[in-house]
Design a protein around this motif. Structure first.
Motif, PDB file in Angstrom:
ATOM      1  N   LEU A  87      51.564  31.585  75.268  1.00  0.00           N
ATOM      2  CA  LEU A  87      52.327  32.625  74.587  1.00  0.00           C
ATOM      3  C   LEU A  87      51.492  33.890  74.440  1.00  0.00           C
ATOM      4  O   LEU A  87      50.347  33.847  73.970  1.00  0.00           O
ATOM      5  CB  LEU A  87      52.766  32.137  73.211  1.00  0.00           C
ATOM      6  N   ASP A  88      52.077  35.020  74.804  1.00  0.00           N
ATOM      7  CA  ASP A  88      51.434  36.318  74.646  1.00  0.00           C
ATOM      8  C   ASP A  88      51.832  36.884  73.283  1.00  0.00           C
ATOM      9  O   ASP A  88      52.990  37.283  73.089  1.00  0.00           O
ATOM     10  CB  ASP A  88      51.885  37.260  75.773  1.00  0.00           C
ATOM     11  N   PRO A  89      50.916  36.959  72.321  1.00  0.00           N
ATOM     12  CA  PRO A  89      51.288  37.456  70.975  1.00  0.00           C
ATOM     13  C   PRO A  89      51.807  38.882  70.981  1.00  0.00           C
ATOM     14  O   PRO A  89      52.645  39.244  70.153  1.00  0.00           O
ATOM     15  CB  PRO A  89      49.972  37.335  70.184  1.00  0.00           C
ATOM     16  N   SER A  90      51.327  39.697  71.923  1.00  0.00           N
ATOM     17  CA  SER A  90      51.749  41.098  71.940  1.00  0.00           C
ATOM     18  C   SER A  90      53.208  41.261  72.338  1.00  0.00           C
ATOM     19  O   SER A  90      53.799  42.313  72.115  1.00  0.00           O
ATOM     20  CB  SER A  90      50.867  41.901  72.895  1.00  0.00           C
ATOM     21  N   ARG A  91      53.813  40.213  72.937  1.00  0.00           N
ATOM     22  CA  ARG A  91      55.224  40.278  73.271  1.00  0.00           C
ATOM     23  C   ARG A  91      56.106  40.025  72.050  1.00  0.00           C
ATOM     24  O   ARG A  91      57.283  40.390  72.049  1.00  0.00           O
ATOM     25  CB  ARG A  91      55.548  39.258  74.355  1.00  0.00           C
ATOM     26  N   LEU A  92      55.536  39.403  71.018  1.00  0.00           N
ATOM     27  CA  LEU A  92      56.282  39.172  69.783  1.00  0.00           C
ATOM     28  C   LEU A  92      56.082  40.305  68.788  1.00  0.00           C
ATOM     29  O   LEU A  92      57.025  40.751  68.140  1.00  0.00           O
ATOM     30  CB  LEU A  92      55.849  37.853  69.150  1.00  0.00           C
ATOM     31  N   PHE A  93      54.847  40.768  68.654  1.00  0.00           N
ATOM     32  CA  PHE A  93      54.517  41.820  67.686  1.00  0.00           C
ATOM     33  C   PHE A  93      53.705  42.889  68.406  1.00  0.00           C
ATOM     34  O   PHE A  93      52.673  42.584  69.024  1.00  0.00           O
ATOM     35  CB  PHE A  93      53.731  41.257  66.508  1.00  0.00           C
ATOM     36  N   ALA A  94      54.159  44.126  68.303  1.00  0.00           N
ATOM     37  CA  ALA A  94      53.511  45.216  69.022  1.00  0.00           C
ATOM     38  C   ALA A  94      52.057  45.394  68.620  1.00  0.00           C
ATOM     39  O   ALA A  94      51.218  45.788  69.439  1.00  0.00           O
ATOM     40  CB  ALA A  94      54.285  46.512  68.786  1.00  0.00           C
ATOM     41  N   ALA A  95      51.707  45.088  67.361  1.00  0.00           N
ATOM     42  CA  ALA A  95      50.339  45.290  66.885  1.00  0.00           C
ATOM     43  C   ALA A  95      49.411  44.137  67.264  1.00  0.00           C
ATOM     44  O   ALA A  95      48.202  44.241  67.090  1.00  0.00           O
ATOM     45  CB  ALA A  95      50.337  45.462  65.370  1.00  0.00           C
ATOM     46  N   ALA A  96      49.937  43.031  67.771  1.00  0.00           N
ATOM     47  CA  ALA A  96      49.114  41.872  68.105  1.00  0.00           C
ATOM     48  C   ALA A  96      48.389  42.106  69.431  1.00  0.00           C
ATOM     49  O   ALA A  96      48.890  42.798  70.317  1.00  0.00           O
ATOM     50  CB  ALA A  96      49.964  40.617  68.179  1.00  0.00           C
ATOM     51  N   PRO A  97      47.202  41.503  69.606  1.00  0.00           N
ATOM     52  CA  PRO A  97      46.470  41.659  70.875  1.00  0.00           C
ATOM     53  C   PRO A  97      47.136  40.870  71.990  1.00  0.00           C
ATOM     54  O   PRO A  97      47.740  39.821  71.746  1.00  0.00           O
ATOM     55  CB  PRO A  97      45.083  41.095  70.537  1.00  0.00           C
ATOM     56  N   PRO A  98      47.060  41.326  73.230  1.00  0.00           N
ATOM     57  CA  PRO A  98      47.625  40.568  74.345  1.00  0.00           C
ATOM     58  C   PRO A  98      46.794  39.313  74.611  1.00  0.00           C
ATOM     59  O   PRO A  98      45.617  39.231  74.247  1.00  0.00           O
ATOM     60  CB  PRO A  98      47.549  41.549  75.511  1.00  0.00           C
ATOM     61  N   GLY A  99      47.424  38.343  75.240  1.00  0.00           N
ATOM     62  CA  GLY A  99      46.699  37.120  75.557  1.00  0.00           C
ATOM     63  C   GLY A  99      47.641  36.042  76.032  1.00  0.00           C
ATOM     64  O   GLY A  99      48.803  36.307  76.392  1.00  0.00           O
TER      65      GLY A  99
END
Length: 423
Positions: free
Chosen positions: A334-346
């Motif tokens: 799961l890419d956290p940045s796809r859920l929350f704009a402020a989260a880091p990609p990964g």
């Protein structure tokens, strides 16, 4: 003496029979008069204007009709219908309204209605006290202070409802036009009576504000006593929508619901809420169920553009019994940045399970198991990692703790209690 008593009894029964016959005759006459009033040209010409005046007197706002005429088949047509709120501001305007009433089944306590509406325009204003203009207009002139009447003894059947070319505008408390919909078409039918209620509806239209998007709604619902069935609810606003099935016992607070599919268009959400943290389109499904003492739910979230997947399930034991619960969570790259704009990609992959009961540390009993597979956060690699912990009789113990990351390797264990040493 006995003969006299029997004679008096026969006279009493005869009188009761005559009374019942008279009551039946009066009831039949009343039904006949109602039938004549609504099913004949002369009767409707007498009833129609008085019915409009009765509605105008009954509501706090006002109603006006530019022209009324009778139609074949127990129908009436009203042109230029206007409803205003108590301040005199227009809240509803209808170009043409046709109503057909079938009273041929009055003896079966059933009235059938067909309604055709052309060009309705609804304006909803939110006042400073939070009330809507339409609610103020339709509020009763003399609110009832009693406990209300008994249960409905008649069945009202809506054989057909058609609405064409409708429009809706909503202005917020500041007077700004917040929502506007146009070209609304609606087809529906339903029934309401002592046996319950049911309704089916199909709506199509276009949303102009706060975003420009087509609108669609399909609904089928039934209510029998306290049991509600929702075999179909499909709603779409552009790229955002849902498909829902549900049933519930409202009195027992038991039921289940399934969002078979749901989708969220991130651009539409940001147009409505510019500060929304949602970074990409989402889709998934949701299931929830409760039997009154336990509630369970399962959820899947799929971000767009192949950014992984999240799945979770949870169960809770509801009061008045002992509070208890548990969950199971799985993240698949799961890419956290796809859920929350402020989260880091990964790309995070982990599995976690937990269960617990009790409301204080002394009564808490539970366990947690978490496993982090090799994952990525920005350009750094993290994992594998693991956490295993338990709580029982006021003691919290971490039996295994481990994490691997660039330049870091961590492992450990621990034990803590409020009345004992920390290890």
């Amino acid at each position: 003496m006995i003969r006299a008593t029997m004679s008096a009894a026969r006279k009493l029964l005869a009188a009761l029979g005559l009374l019942l016959a008279a009551a039946a005759a009066l009831a039949g006459l009343a039904l006949s008069l109602v039938y004549l009033a609504l099913d004949t040209h002369v009767g409707r010409s007498f009833v129609l204007p008085r019915a409009v005046r009765a509605v105008d007197d009954a509501i706090a706002g006002g109603i006006a009709v530019a022209r009324m005429r009778l139609l074949p088949g127990a129908g009436a047509e009203l042109d230029g219908v206007r409803i205003v709120d108590p301040e005199g501001d227009e809240v509803l305007r209808v170009e043409k309204l046709r109503v057909y009433v079938d009273v041929s089944h009055l003896l079966r306590r059933t009235v059938a209605v067909r309604v055709e509406v052309e060009g309705p325009e609804l304006l909803l204003d939110r006042a400073r006290d939070g009330s809507l203009s339409l609610a103020r207009a339709l509020a009763p002139t003399h609110p009832s202070t009693g406990k209300g009447g008994g249960p409905l003894s008649f069945t009202v059947r809506l054989d057909r409802l058609t609405l064409r070319g409708g429009g809706v505008r909503y202005r917020d408390q500041a007077g700004a036009l917040a929502v506007e919909a146009r070209r609304i078409d609606l087809d529906g039918r339903g029934e309401y009576g002592p046996g319950g209620a049911w309704a089916e509806a199909r709506l199509r239209g276009e949303l102009a504000r706060p975003v420009a998007a087509p609108v669609a709604l399909d609904l089928s619902a039934r209510l029998r006593g306290d049991f509600l069935q929702l075999p179909l609810l499909t709603a779409r606003v552009g790229g955002t929508g849902l498909d829902l099935l549900a049933e519930a016992d409202l009195r027992a607070e038991r039921g289940r619901a399934a969002l078979v599919t749901w989708t969220v268009d991130a651009a539409q959400v940001r147009a409505v809420a510019p500060r929304s943290p949602l970074a990409s389109n989402l889709s998934g499904w949701l299931y929830a169920e409760s039997n009154g003492s336990e509630a369970t739910a399962a959820l899947e979230v799929d971000p767009a553009a192949g950014a992984g997947r999240a799945r979770g399930a949870a169960a809770v034991h509801l009061p008045p019994g002992a509070l208890a619960g548990g969950f199971d969570l799985t993240l698949e790259a799961l890419d956290p940045s796809r859920l929350f704009a402020a989260a880091p990609p990964g790309a995070i992959s982990l599995a976690a399970q937990a269960r617990a009961t009790g409301t204080t540390l002394d009564t808490l009993r539970g366990a947690l198991a978490l496993r982090l597979d090799r994952s990525r956060l920005r350009q750094g690699r993290i994992g594998p990692g693991e956490v295993r912990a338990t709580a029982r009789d006021g003691v919290v113990e971490i039996s295994r703790l481990g994490l691997a990351a660039p330049g870091l390797s961590l492992s450990g264990a621990g034990r803590w209690s409020r009345r004992g040493p920390l290890a």
